[in-house]
Design a protein around this motif. Sequence first.
Motif, PDB file in Angstrom:
ATOM      1  N   THR A 114      44.983  38.329   3.661  1.00  0.00           N
ATOM      2  CA  THR A 114      46.252  39.237   3.726  1.00  0.00           C
ATOM      3  C   THR A 114      46.913  38.909   2.328  1.00  0.00           C
ATOM      4  O   THR A 114      47.481  38.123   1.671  1.00  0.00           O
ATOM      5  CB  THR A 114      47.059  38.475   4.819  1.00  0.00           C
ATOM      6  OG1 THR A 114      46.520  38.531   6.089  1.00  0.00           O
ATOM      7  CG2 THR A 114      48.671  39.323   4.910  1.00  0.00           C
ATOM      8  N   LYS A 117      27.562  26.623  -0.939  1.00  0.00           N
ATOM      9  CA  LYS A 117      28.873  26.359  -0.180  1.00  0.00           C
ATOM     10  C   LYS A 117      29.703  25.842  -1.245  1.00  0.00           C
ATOM     11  O   LYS A 117      31.084  26.423  -1.177  1.00  0.00           O
ATOM     12  CB  LYS A 117      28.342  25.440   0.691  1.00  0.00           C
ATOM     13  CG  LYS A 117      29.740  25.128   1.523  1.00  0.00           C
ATOM     14  CD  LYS A 117      29.280  24.193   2.943  1.00  0.00           C
ATOM     15  CE  LYS A 117      30.684  23.985   3.543  1.00  0.00           C
ATOM     16  NZ  LYS A 117      30.502  22.830   4.699  1.00  0.00           N
ATOM     17  N   GLU A 125      33.429  27.855  -2.270  1.00  0.00           N
ATOM     18  CA  GLU A 125      34.582  27.245  -2.157  1.00  0.00           C
ATOM     19  C   GLU A 125      35.532  27.325  -3.265  1.00  0.00           C
ATOM     20  O   GLU A 125      36.862  27.613  -3.284  1.00  0.00           O
ATOM     21  CB  GLU A 125      34.652  25.860  -1.771  1.00  0.00           C
ATOM     22  CG  GLU A 125      34.096  25.675  -0.234  1.00  0.00           C
ATOM     23  CD  GLU A 125      33.764  24.070   0.120  1.00  0.00           C
ATOM     24  OE1 GLU A 125      33.855  23.207  -0.743  1.00  0.00           O
ATOM     25  OE2 GLU A 125      33.572  24.011   1.454  1.00  0.00           O
ATOM     26  N   SER A 185      26.902  34.944   7.070  1.00  0.00           N
ATOM     27  CA  SER A 185      25.900  35.391   8.005  1.00  0.00           C
ATOM     28  C   SER A 185      24.507  35.717   7.163  1.00  0.00           C
ATOM     29  O   SER A 185      24.609  35.781   5.914  1.00  0.00           O
ATOM     30  CB  SER A 185      26.233  36.697   8.501  1.00  0.00           C
ATOM     31  OG  SER A 185      26.447  37.796   7.802  1.00  0.00           O
ATOM     32  N   ARG A 231      47.016  34.940   1.669  1.00  0.00           N
ATOM     33  CA  ARG A 231      46.499  34.242   2.465  1.00  0.00           C
ATOM     34  C   ARG A 231      44.811  34.416   2.790  1.00  0.00           C
ATOM     35  O   ARG A 231      44.537  35.825   2.616  1.00  0.00           O
ATOM     36  CB  ARG A 231      46.901  33.949   4.030  1.00  0.00           C
ATOM     37  CG  ARG A 231      48.311  33.432   3.958  1.00  0.00           C
ATOM     38  CD  ARG A 231      48.488  32.153   3.850  1.00  0.00           C
ATOM     39  NE  ARG A 231      49.875  31.749   3.927  1.00  0.00           N
ATOM     40  CZ  ARG A 231      50.944  31.597   3.130  1.00  0.00           C
ATOM     41  NH1 ARG A 231      50.109  32.021   1.747  1.00  0.00           N
ATOM     42  NH2 ARG A 231      51.999  31.044   3.123  1.00  0.00           N
ATOM     43  N   VAL A 232      44.002  33.397   2.499  1.00  0.00           N
ATOM     44  CA  VAL A 232      42.666  33.819   2.871  1.00  0.00           C
ATOM     45  C   VAL A 232      42.510  33.308   4.309  1.00  0.00           C
ATOM     46  O   VAL A 232      42.520  32.156   4.854  1.00  0.00           O
ATOM     47  CB  VAL A 232      41.596  33.129   2.164  1.00  0.00           C
ATOM     48  CG1 VAL A 232      40.302  33.374   2.559  1.00  0.00           C
ATOM     49  CG2 VAL A 232      41.483  33.180   0.700  1.00  0.00           C
ATOM     50  N   ASN A 233      42.410  34.418   5.205  1.00  0.00           N
ATOM     51  CA  ASN A 233      42.365  34.124   6.799  1.00  0.00           C
ATOM     52  C   ASN A 233      41.108  33.573   7.048  1.00  0.00           C
ATOM     53  O   ASN A 233      41.372  32.761   8.144  1.00  0.00           O
ATOM     54  CB  ASN A 233      42.603  35.475   7.593  1.00  0.00           C
ATOM     55  CG  ASN A 233      43.980  35.968   7.077  1.00  0.00           C
ATOM     56  OD1 ASN A 233      44.936  35.458   6.914  1.00  0.00           O
ATOM     57  ND2 ASN A 233      44.105  37.722   6.921  1.00  0.00           N
ATOM     58  N   SER A 234      40.006  34.150   6.802  1.00  0.00           N
ATOM     59  CA  SER A 234      38.548  33.513   7.037  1.00  0.00           C
ATOM     60  C   SER A 234      37.577  33.849   6.125  1.00  0.00           C
ATOM     61  O   SER A 234      37.726  34.825   5.392  1.00  0.00           O
ATOM     62  CB  SER A 234      38.145  34.244   8.688  1.00  0.00           C
ATOM     63  OG  SER A 234      38.043  35.494   8.233  1.00  0.00           O
ATOM     64  N   THR A 235      36.387  33.071   6.351  1.00  0.00           N
ATOM     65  CA  THR A 235      35.392  33.379   5.447  1.00  0.00           C
ATOM     66  C   THR A 235      34.045  33.301   6.183  1.00  0.00           C
ATOM     67  O   THR A 235      33.941  32.347   6.900  1.00  0.00           O
ATOM     68  CB  THR A 235      35.138  32.202   4.280  1.00  0.00           C
ATOM     69  OG1 THR A 235      36.336  32.337   3.507  1.00  0.00           O
ATOM     70  CG2 THR A 235      33.951  32.606   3.267  1.00  0.00           C
ATOM     71  N   GLN A 236      33.416  34.357   6.492  1.00  0.00           N
ATOM     72  CA  GLN A 236      32.154  34.286   7.489  1.00  0.00           C
ATOM     73  C   GLN A 236      30.933  34.709   6.398  1.00  0.00           C
ATOM     74  O   GLN A 236      30.939  35.483   5.342  1.00  0.00           O
ATOM     75  CB  GLN A 236      32.263  35.567   8.301  1.00  0.00           C
ATOM     76  CG  GLN A 236      33.438  35.227   9.254  1.00  0.00           C
ATOM     77  CD  GLN A 236      34.253  36.304   9.253  1.00  0.00           C
ATOM     78  OE1 GLN A 236      34.310  37.474   8.840  1.00  0.00           O
ATOM     79  NE2 GLN A 236      35.346  36.387  10.217  1.00  0.00           N
ATOM     80  N   ILE A 290      35.028  37.886   3.361  1.00  0.00           N
ATOM     81  CA  ILE A 290      36.253  37.438   3.146  1.00  0.00           C
ATOM     82  C   ILE A 290      37.509  38.292   3.616  1.00  0.00           C
ATOM     83  O   ILE A 290      37.676  39.301   3.004  1.00  0.00           O
ATOM     84  CB  ILE A 290      36.491  37.082   1.596  1.00  0.00           C
ATOM     85  CG1 ILE A 290      35.354  36.191   1.131  1.00  0.00           C
ATOM     86  CG2 ILE A 290      37.602  36.228   1.388  1.00  0.00           C
ATOM     87  CD1 ILE A 290      35.166  36.294  -0.501  1.00  0.00           C
ATOM     88  N   ASN A 291      38.288  37.826   4.477  1.00  0.00           N
ATOM     89  CA  ASN A 291      39.317  38.459   5.082  1.00  0.00           C
ATOM     90  C   ASN A 291      40.514  37.776   4.432  1.00  0.00           C
ATOM     91  O   ASN A 291      40.826  36.500   4.665  1.00  0.00           O
ATOM     92  CB  ASN A 291      39.426  38.376   6.701  1.00  0.00           C
ATOM     93  CG  ASN A 291      38.156  38.954   7.326  1.00  0.00           C
ATOM     94  OD1 ASN A 291      38.067  39.966   7.611  1.00  0.00           O
ATOM     95  ND2 ASN A 291      37.227  37.803   7.744  1.00  0.00           N
TER      96      ASN A 291
END
Length: 824
Positions: free
Chosen positions: A264, A219, A223, A249, A242-247, A261-262
């Motif tokens: 913009t 983790k 980061e 799974s 921008r890093v909108n989200s990190t998933q 990694i989503n």
Amino acid sequence: MKLNQTLFALLFFVVTGSVNANSASDFVIDDIKIEGLQRVALGAALTYMPVKVGDTMNGFRIAQVIKSLYSSTHFESIKVLRDGDTLVVQVKERPTISNIIFEGNDDIKDEQLQESLDGSNIRIGEPLDRTVLTGLESGLKDFYYSVGKYNADVTAIVTPLPRNRVDLKFLFEEGEAAKIAQINIVGNEIFSDAELLEGFELGFDPAWWDIMAETRYQKQTLEGDMETLRSYYLDRGYLQFRVNSTQVSMTPDKEGIYVAINVTEGEQYNVSEVEVTGELLGHGDTIRALLPLRGDTLYNQALVTYTEEFISKYLGRFGYAYPTVTTIPDINDEDNTVKLTMRVDPGKRIYVRRINFVGNDITKDEVLRREVTQMEGSFLSNQALEVSKANISRRLNFVDEVEFETVRIPGEEDKVDVEFSMKEQPSGSFNAGIGFGDRTGLSLQAGVSQDNFLGSGKQVGFNVNTNRYQKQAAITYNDPYFTIDGISLGGTLSYSELDAGDFGLVQYNTKTYRIGGTFGFPINEYNRLRFGVTYENEELAQRNTYEQTQRFYDLFIDPNDPDAPIKYDSFVLSAAWIRSTLNRGLFPTAGSNQTLSLSATTPNSDANYYKAEFNTRFYFPLSNDQRWSLLTRLRVGYGNGYGDINGKDQFLPFTQNFTAGGAGTLRGFENNTVGPRAIQRTTGTLTDPNGDPVGYGPLSDSLFVTERSIGGNAIAIGGVELIVPTPFIGEEYDTQVRSSIFLDVGTVWDTEFVYDDYKDLSLDSLSEECLLDFADPGLYRASYGLSVQWLSPMGPMVFSFSRALKEQSGDEVKFFSFNIGQTF
């Protein structure tokens, strides 16, 4: 849990507290009894009782008693009862931890686990609070999950022992870490996934040869990779990336991880203008002129940060140690430009109250203080502190590491103390051992040397060394601060015997007595001058006749006893300029060092000669941690005689010739074998056609070129060396072990050699290819290879693996060489 126990105790008191008819009524305490105490003393338990004999007991006081006793952490359960007017408290003490055992933990060391338990007051000899065990189990599981071990389990097992003691065992089932199956970046159109993932520490599907690739999910590492991704875009002008989200799974078998990694990307922005505002203390024009960040350039976040640090450091030179520089962007989305306003608040000017030293267990404070340019009572200068740190590291070889920090003084907004913390390393040695080298053979050493004598910074030594080719005894002394202004004073008394034949040179023996003194003084922080005078008495014996040596022997030979040793006295004057900006004295990685030395004998000496030599080294760091560095070096020298003796020109004594080959000069070649070779010339008997002797003459001259070098009066040697991290060795050992890939190039020649005098003479078959124009500096050699240097407990070791790139006829080359117990 404690709340439930309190409610239970209250209920128990109300329902069963006593058979007395007045059990539910308030009463005055006539006596207090505490039952169930084992380890806790009665007096200690009573100190936690908020009531005493004579107090009125009621429901509120009951709650106080229970709460206070639980707060002592000594008790596991508490019951409050009434027996007449006696208050009875029944307790069960918490068991004492007799032992703590960790089993199955490979990723976490026992010491780290114990530190975590200490924070929860779980340690041997303390009472065990069972209520914290569940939280500890959960916390340890979370740690394993953060490093991708989702099958990990932690169980705390409590085993009762006699006398209310317990063994506490933590059983770990770590399992295998889940590997990253794939990392996908969604939303990137300008840069490909491969370009963006190249800078990530985490990876997946590495090449077969990339054994250092990190494919386990962690983790914290993810980061860090997110910050790397942001920096990649911001440093290329994408100001609104921008890093909108990190998933994250996991596969059903918990062995694989998918990371999505989503992002913009936004538009690319240029800097339209850079404005510096605020209190600039009269340095505004200079700051603006030197500002690294300019308008009409692509936006670069790294450059913005560097500019902020530049302004802070610049103001720090004048005592403003804690300035605040804030960059405010004014974004214009119509033309994709941004105006940057850098607001500067210098804060208060800071003065130094006191300078302290920590870690110098041997070295006296005054030895360190004289290298410090930051003065007490003056304003704080970060430039002066950096120079002071460099001085201590560079000039004091007995200091391994040094750092400094400024400590704010409570109640003083404009004053600080400066604390230099350091790690000392051994500054002396007592030698009584043996060494072995592939050329020197067996060597015996004995002696004492101390670079920091009694912590004074003075250098004192007495050394006796003997090996196959040399015997030497020397007493040395040097005081680098003979005066407070940095004037140094030193002296040497020595005796040596040398068998040059075993040293790789032509055959001769020398005995040398030497006594001398030196003094030097600093010009500035990096430059120093040194002067010296030395008396030498040298004796040459057991000599063979060579063309290059005979001309020197002829100056001193006794015609009545031509085979007797020759002796001559010399008074040598020397001068040297030394410049050094190296970041440390041992195994430097940055900076440079230059030395220009001149020496000459006085006219009243038996041998009149002079020598000049220039050495330079440059270290260029190639990485931020300076574990990768490039070294370039050059050494040039020239010497010759002056004046004459009985009409014969003086020459540079061949014992003073430059030689090359081996460690420190040209690796890949045998020690001292590079350069002009000795020539032996013979004159045969002339005969008539009938074979009858008719005399001697040059037509019968013949030459024999030896395999041994005589050296030359000129030298030029250079090299390039790539210093690399030593495999499997941590960064903390960089001051003890150094590995490098090198290229050495050099030549030694004799400017007094006249090739035309010998080229037409007859040569034996072994000498035909060895007779070269030894006055030609173009007869160079070159080699490449790998070198490892280690400061081992038994002494310095050097291992070299090398190949000759360019060699001359008759050269002795070698692939591997090593030295043990000899300096390098």
